[in-house]
Scaffold this motif. Structure first.
Motif, PDB file in Angstrom:
ATOM      1  N   SER A   9      -2.622   8.503 -10.610  1.00  0.00           N
ATOM      2  CA  SER A   9      -3.734   7.515 -10.918  1.00  0.00           C
ATOM      3  C   SER A   9      -3.922   7.347 -12.397  1.00  0.00           C
ATOM      4  CB  SER A   9      -4.850   8.308 -10.164  1.00  0.00           C
ATOM      5  OG  SER A   9      -5.182   9.335 -10.678  1.00  0.00           O
ATOM      6  N   ARG A  57      -1.650  14.208  -7.628  1.00  0.00           N
ATOM      7  CA  ARG A  57      -2.245  12.800  -7.464  1.00  0.00           C
ATOM      8  C   ARG A  57      -2.662  12.380  -8.826  1.00  0.00           C
ATOM      9  NH1 ARG A  57      -6.372  13.397  -3.403  1.00  0.00           N
ATOM     10  NH2 ARG A  57      -4.637  14.066  -2.095  1.00  0.00           N
ATOM     11  N   SER A 112       0.543   8.631  -2.662  1.00  0.00           N
ATOM     12  CA  SER A 112      -0.889   9.405  -3.712  1.00  0.00           C
ATOM     13  C   SER A 112      -1.443  10.457  -2.596  1.00  0.00           C
ATOM     14  CB  SER A 112      -1.486   8.467  -3.989  1.00  0.00           C
ATOM     15  OG  SER A 112      -2.639   9.183  -4.762  1.00  0.00           O
ATOM     16  N   GLU A 113      -1.726   9.715  -1.309  1.00  0.00           N
ATOM     17  CA  GLU A 113      -2.444  10.462  -0.361  1.00  0.00           C
ATOM     18  C   GLU A 113      -1.772  11.784   0.401  1.00  0.00           C
ATOM     19  OE1 GLU A 113      -3.383   7.732   2.713  1.00  0.00           O
ATOM     20  OE2 GLU A 113      -4.532   6.583   1.430  1.00  0.00           O
ATOM     21  N   GLY A 159       0.608  -1.344   0.045  1.00  0.00           N
ATOM     22  CA  GLY A 159      -0.051   0.003   0.095  1.00  0.00           C
ATOM     23  C   GLY A 159       0.807   1.285  -0.064  1.00  0.00           C
ATOM     24  N   ASP A 211      -0.324   4.116  -2.147  1.00  0.00           N
ATOM     25  CA  ASP A 211      -1.499   4.742  -1.684  1.00  0.00           C
ATOM     26  C   ASP A 211      -1.188   6.033  -0.759  1.00  0.00           C
ATOM     27  OD1 ASP A 211      -3.332   3.209  -2.916  1.00  0.00           O
ATOM     28  OD2 ASP A 211      -3.501   1.794  -1.377  1.00  0.00           O
TER      29      ASP A 211
END
Length: 136
Positions: free
Chosen positions: A128, A124, A116-117, A110, A113
């Motif tokens: 994606s 971001r 990205s967060e 993860g 993730d």
């Protein structure tokens, strides 16, 4: 994933003429990402990548004085990649997307993730979209 496989994936997906172009795109994207991410997160990401590729994230202090956790938007991100990769802006965006897609496939737990967060929504979207997302 090994270094040669990583660069080969970038070259193939971005339809680049040479491994050198793929190396430049990878370096430009990851050095810029390393400037934007908090240092610890950049280090965690680098640790899961081939050593030669992870080093681009670890070089977070540049000659221009940019450093880890620096706050900048997508336009500045793309400008930095454009300058470093020697590409025009649309190519820099696409190459960044490809590099980030391959990074996402190379890491586990993860971590992408979390990466990205940690980014603002405009950057971001580069993470994606991947190589097959809509061009923008």
């Amino acid at each position: 994933m090994q270094h040669d496989e990583f660069i080969g994936q970038v070259q193939d997906r971005a339809r680049l003429a040479s491994r050198g172009d793929a190396e430049r795109a990878t370096r430009a994207t990851l050095e810029t990402l390393g400037e934007r991410l908090p240092e610890r997160l950049a280090g965690n990401l680098a640790a899961q990548l081939p050593v030669e590729i992870g080093e681009h994230l670890r070089r977070t202090i540049t000659q221009d004085g940019h450093g880890p956790g620096e706050q900048f938007d997508r336009d500045a991100f793309v400008d930095r990649v454009t300058q470093r990769a020697g590409a025009d802006s649309p190519d820099a965006v696409y190459r960044s997307r490809v590099v980030l897609e391959v990074v996402g496939e190379a890491v586990v737990g993860g971590l992408m993730d979390k990466v990205s967060e940690s980014l603002p929504p405009d950057i971001r979207s580069l993470v994606s979209a991947g190589s097959t997302g809509p061009l923008d």
